[in-house]
Motif scaffolding. Sequence first.
Motif: not given
Ligand code: AMP
Length: 570
Positions: A234-237, A241, A256, A284, A331, A418, A420, A437, A439
């Motif tokens: 999935e895209d990481k938005y 959270r 969170r 998200e 998601f 992301m 999974k 993740k 990035k």
């Molecule tokens: P990080 O904050 O860098 O540790 O990355 C984890 C965070 O990415 C999660 O807690 C979510 O808030 C965010 N996130 C964004 N897109 C997704 C996604 N598709 N699946 C899960 N987490 C995501």
Amino acid sequence: MKQLASLCERVASTTKKLEKTALVADYLKSRTTEEAATAAVFLSGKPFPAWEETTLNVGGALLWRIVSELSGRPETELTAAYRQHGDLGAVARGVLPARNLERDLSIVEIQRSFRQIAAARGPAMKGPLVRDLFTQVPPLEAKYIIKIMTGDLRIGLKESLVEEAIATAYGGPLAAVQRANMMLGDIGRTLELAAAGKLAEASMRMFHPVGFMLASPAESAEEALSYFQEPMVEDKYDGIRAQAHCSGGEVRIFSRTRDDITGSFPELPDVLAGLPESVILDGEIVAWSYLSAEPNEPGRALPFSALQQRLGRKKVTQEMLRKVPVAYLVFDILYAGDQLLIEHPLRERAKILDELLAAPRVQVALRSAEPQGLLGFDPQESPTRAQLIRAPVFRASSPEELNRLFDGAQARGNEGLMLKDPELPYTPGRRGRSWLKMKRQLATLDVVVTAVEYGHGKRIGVLSDYTFAVWDGDRLVNIGKAYSGLTDAEIAEMTKWFLGHALEDQGLRLAVEPKIVLEVAFNNMMRSDRHNSGYALRFPRIVRLRPDKLPEEADTLDLARQIYARQGKA
Ligand code: AMP
């Protein structure tokens, strides 16, 4: 703390798991529930429960300085002790003076002091608090306080053994303890429930946040695919959270940190209340732009900075709702109907989520939330309702496919990807390898190593932490420090080289001749007075040695400044 420290010594002295759990169980039973709950967290090697994500942010260098000052011993003695143990806690035990103390600090007081340290900003504020704590405990207690602070108890006790000890101490079935801990992401709270005989009852209640599943970083597509073959991608938005609990027309949204943030998004409950059954969703919340929509796209997510305007306000005005519309990209689904879904593999949860959101009734409700006539739509007139969108899922099985998806995600303005594992359950409060993740890598810099330090753990005795610099005119200025990403053989070879080219022995740290060039990657940069360049690279990683480059050819502070400026605009 006295009993806890002596328990740790006893646990460390046996290799038998059964004995370890029996010792811990006896100890827990002998304490009040509040103390036992805090002890369970400490015995899992953490200062705070997993879900909190509070960090002490006290580096090894600061701890070292404080232990060194309090001990009054020469640096060489401390260094020799560290080289022998590879563990600052053990060093502290040997070198801190015995004190005449009036009373034993309780572990609840110690955690309170950890919280103050976590809240203080920078070494200048944290230092005195840490020092104060160390002067109030005898050396043995300091040893374990340091181990808890550095997250490495090293007494052969994993969190799973603490779970077993809780089951033994309070008589609950182990599976129920594991399950409650999994859901809560808080071994202390789990212990409280076990002590009250309420493990089953409290394990899942609507409108009480469940721990969030977390992801570990992957540096490259190749690394990511080494953990699983066909991830769901999935895209990481770049938003916040959010876990939504929806039942009987009532909706609550949790962050969170488990705060109730429903009030910050008053337009979301309207949309979520239309769901046909009781559900807990994970996703998200992002700031949403309808304007950049491609013909078949409902719009796209905006960077976090756009959403930030909406956060931390007591009241969200109608104008704000219109100026910064949001979308909830869902998601995962943890609960639906009467069923807890977290133990189902992601593949199944995803199907249930798809079906839920595709149900005709839901679709009608969702469509009514969309602005009329999406294209040519006027933002001044934009809706004050939110979008509820199933986060698109892609599949990839080769690094090339994954890199293409990564580029696509960035082109859509998202942070990265992301990945999974479709076969695994939802593990609340845990950061594991079943979610990864990837990035954005901001840039790489070629830098010169100016100082090196001895590592710890398996890197005892080798120089594996490198401080590095860029050119400011004809002067090298430090800009970061990284644990080596090199192979063991490379580290061994570099250690030999550094020992032969030291300019100054500063104990654990050696200033070295500025000859070695490295390429480092990093995620972003910040202003910092930690290094004399005035900047620090965040999450730097050594990509490779650059023996092909002369130190004079390393990058400049000017280039670093440009990267910093670019990042500000991104
Ligand atoms: P990080 O904050 O860098 O540790 O990355 C984890 C965070 O990415 C999660 O807690 C979510 O808030 C965010 N996130 C964004 N897109 C997704 C996604 N598709 N699946 C899960 N987490 C995501």
